[in-house]
Design a protein around this motif. Structure first.
Motif, PDB file in Angstrom:
ATOM      1  N   MET A 239      82.636  67.260  19.398  1.00 17.96           N
ATOM      2  CA  MET A 239      81.305  66.702  19.153  1.00 17.96           C
ATOM      3  C   MET A 239      80.697  66.242  20.490  1.00 17.96           C
ATOM      4  SD  MET A 239      80.195  63.471  16.709  1.00 17.96           S
ATOM      5  CE  MET A 239      81.842  63.233  16.128  1.00 17.96           C
ATOM      6  N   ASP A 240      79.456  66.737  20.789  1.00 20.05           N
ATOM      7  CA  ASP A 240      78.869  66.298  22.062  1.00 20.05           C
ATOM      8  C   ASP A 240      78.301  64.885  21.925  1.00 20.05           C
ATOM      9  OD1 ASP A 240      76.364  66.405  20.933  1.00 20.05           O
ATOM     10  OD2 ASP A 240      75.850  68.347  21.786  1.00 20.05           O
ATOM     11  N   SER A 241      77.920  64.336  23.092  1.00 21.28           N
ATOM     12  CA  SER A 241      77.512  62.939  23.141  1.00 21.28           C
ATOM     13  C   SER A 241      76.307  62.646  22.233  1.00 21.28           C
ATOM     14  CB  SER A 241      77.182  62.584  24.588  1.00 21.28           C
ATOM     15  OG  SER A 241      76.728  61.290  24.666  1.00 21.28           O
ATOM     16  N   GLN A 242      75.295  63.532  22.306  1.00 20.04           N
ATOM     17  CA  GLN A 242      74.072  63.290  21.527  1.00 20.04           C
ATOM     18  C   GLN A 242      74.337  63.332  20.016  1.00 20.04           C
ATOM     19  OE1 GLN A 242      71.335  62.080  23.008  1.00 20.04           O
ATOM     20  NE2 GLN A 242      70.699  61.699  20.899  1.00 20.04           N
ATOM     21  N   THR A 243      75.216  64.267  19.609  1.00 18.00           N
ATOM     22  CA  THR A 243      75.551  64.358  18.178  1.00 18.00           C
ATOM     23  C   THR A 243      76.215  63.057  17.727  1.00 18.00           C
ATOM     24  OG1 THR A 243      75.990  66.680  18.591  1.00 18.00           O
ATOM     25  CG2 THR A 243      76.703  65.839  16.473  1.00 18.00           C
ATOM     26  N   TYR A 244      77.130  62.530  18.580  1.00 18.32           N
ATOM     27  CA  TYR A 244      77.814  61.282  18.229  1.00 18.32           C
ATOM     28  C   TYR A 244      76.804  60.128  18.120  1.00 18.32           C
ATOM     29  CZ  TYR A 244      80.558  57.035  18.669  1.00 18.32           C
ATOM     30  OH  TYR A 244      81.085  55.784  18.459  1.00 18.32           O
ATOM     31  N   ILE A 245      75.909  60.054  19.122  1.00 17.00           N
ATOM     32  CA  ILE A 245      74.916  58.958  19.116  1.00 17.00           C
ATOM     33  C   ILE A 245      74.033  59.057  17.863  1.00 17.00           C
ATOM     34  CG2 ILE A 245      72.855  58.043  20.317  1.00 17.00           C
ATOM     35  CD1 ILE A 245      75.521  57.305  21.674  1.00 17.00           C
ATOM     36  N   ASN A 246      73.633  60.302  17.507  1.00 20.34           N
ATOM     37  CA  ASN A 246      72.817  60.461  16.291  1.00 20.34           C
ATOM     38  C   ASN A 246      73.565  59.988  15.047  1.00 20.34           C
ATOM     39  OD1 ASN A 246      70.632  61.450  17.674  1.00 20.34           O
ATOM     40  ND2 ASN A 246      71.202  63.599  17.407  1.00 20.34           N
ATOM     41  N   LYS A 247      74.882  60.255  15.035  1.00 20.84           N
ATOM     42  CA  LYS A 247      75.698  59.798  13.897  1.00 20.84           C
ATOM     43  C   LYS A 247      75.730  58.274  13.847  1.00 20.84           C
ATOM     44  CE  LYS A 247      78.990  63.292  12.515  1.00 20.84           C
ATOM     45  NZ  LYS A 247      80.395  63.559  12.288  1.00 20.84           N
TER      46      LYS A 247
END
Lengths: 220, 252
Positions: free
Chosen positions: A1-9
């Motif tokens: 999981m990339d950083s932006q996907t994690y932050i969106n989660k």
């Protein structure tokens, strides 16, 4: 999981939890009123609410703008529910990031800040719960005048230790806001302990403008 | 139903809210820990953060509990327990409760004499008077953190200074707070000039805490006591708080 996907989660989880916790907290007085069959007078409540909100909604608005960048995404969703931000959560998160050697605006910083605020929240709740459980045993001791100076001085003790670390590290940008705040708090009678919430953004703006000038002149 | 500020139902309601908030804290703790491992952070660093944050929190948490004790005479145990465990700080909660009491045209209130309606009025004022950030933070968080990301992409060095400036600004404001009882002070009797030693106590405590922190730093470097790194801040705080007692006795 990339950083932006994690932050969106994290945003998604944060908003779901925000709905759950806000509902629980805001429903509390309504449930009290229903259970005890006692509704407050609207005029009295609105009058008192207006007086309180003028100060504390302003402080709350300022806190959201100023602390969100420092706490990160997870830390913000959690910190604004668990409270005691300036006297505990913000210094705790910043100290943890500093000791872990990570920047607040990095993903590592996001992780450390969230872990720090979550731990601090759990420990705070645990300490208070233990205190409540033994309240009848320790009430007189805690109310004793001899002990009062220690707990009246938590913030000087906290900010003395933190101050010497951070202000020596950032001495060039710290000297002006420190002088301005000391002069204002000593010479303006209106500025008392209740005004610190309002003065934090003033101090932050002074520091930001001053450090921007120094940065542009290549002095820092 | 008969009312009392310490009615079991109020305790149950408080416990339910606290359990939900505790569950949120555990949820975020677990998610952040797993993410840290996923992106290659050392478990020792993550565990040290948990330990350090727990140690850091104990002294301020005890002070928060003392704040709760100060509200007990007026509001009983259950409601202050909720307010000081979530959202609030005693600096917000006490003035909010006092404002509600004064709006009801009552000189003062105690837990023994309080009616259900008075209690519910105070609960409404304390809850909604300090609720803006609870609602606003989830609405604005994405926009604010997104804005910070843009600044970082544009100029990373300035972003570091930006974050440092925010914290330094906050520290400077709190240094002002520490001296706020010194100099010109607004009192009920008018403006007074405070210079007496008793008003210097917070300043002495601040310097003692800073001095202990410096001593810890020296020991850490000279003797290579790395373990002290985790304990320096709590030691400085607790040491300075403890010394506030003899200092107050000496001055008074």
């Amino acid at each position: 999981m990339d950083s932006q996907t994690y932050i969106n989660k994290v945003h998604k989880w944060g908003r779901i939890w925000a709905v759950i916790t806000s509902t629980c907290i805001l429903a509390y007085p309504f449930i009290l009123a229903i259970v005890f069959g006692a509704w407050p007078k609207a005029s009295t409540t609105l009058y008192a609410l207006g007086s309180v909100a003028i100060t504390f909604w302003t402080v709350g608005f300022i806190e959201v703008l100023t602390y969100t960048p420092m706490l990160g995404v997870g830390g913000t969703y959690l910190g604004f529910v668990t409270g005691n931000l300036s006297s505990l959560k913000v210094p705790c998160a910043l100290d943890s990031m500093d000791k872990a050697g990570v920047k607040a605006d990095s993903e590592e910083g996001e992780v450390i800040s969230t872990i720090s605020i979550a731990t601090s929240s759990i420990v705070t709740m645990a300490v208070i719960a233990i205190g409540v459980a033994f309240l009848s045993l320790i009430y007189d001791f805690l109310q004793s005048e001899a002990l009062a100076p220690a707990f009246d001085n938590v913030l000087p003790a906290l900010f003395g230790a933190l101050g010497v670390v951070y202000l020596s590290r950032y001495f060039k940008i710290a000297i002006l806001p420190i002088c301005v705040m000391l002069v204002l708090f000593i010479f303006v009678p209106y500025l008392n302990s209740g005004m610190v919430g309002i003065m934090i953004p003033v101090s932050m703006i002074i520091t930001l403008v001053y450090s921007r000038i120094l940065y542009k002149k290549n002095k820092i | 139903m008969d009312f009392s500020v310490n009615h079991p139902l109020i305790f149950i309601m408080t416990a339910v809210v606290l359990l939900v908030v505790a569950a949120q804290s555990v949820f975020f703790l677990v998610k952040a820990y797993r993410r840290g491992v996923e992106i290659g952070m050392e478990k020792s660093v993550l565990n040290a953060t948990i330990k350090r944050s727990a140690l850091f929190t104990i002294a301020p948490a005890v002070a928060i509990f003392i704040g709760l004790v100060s509200l007990v005479k007026m509001l009983g145990v259950a409601f202050p327990w909720l307010r000081l465990s979530v959202i609030g700080a005693v600096t917000y909660e006490l003035p909010a409760a006092e404002t509600a009491v004064s709006a009801m045209n009552l000189p003062s209130l105690t837990a023994e004499t309080m009616t259900a309606q008075q209690f519910v009025t105070i609960a409404f004022v304390m809850t909604f008077g300090i609720s803006l950030s609870l609602i606003l933070a989830p609405i604005t968080c994405k926009r604010i953190t997104g804005g910070m990301l843009k600044i970082k992409k544009k100029d990373e060095r300035w972003m570091d200074l930006f974050m440092a400036s925010m914290f330094v600004g906050m520290l400077a404001a709190f240094l002002g707070y520490i001296v706020c009882d010194l100099g010109f002070v607004q009192t009920d009797a008018g403006i007074e000039f405070h210079y007496q030693l008793e008003y210097w106590i917070p300043v002495f405590v601040m310097f003692i805490s800073a001095a202990i922190m410096c001593i810890c730093g020296i020991l850490l470097k000279k003797l290579n006591w790395k373990w002290l790194n985790d304990y320096a801040l709590p030691l400085s705080m607790v040491g300075a708080m403890a010394l506030a007692i003899p200092i107050s006795i000496l001055i008074s």
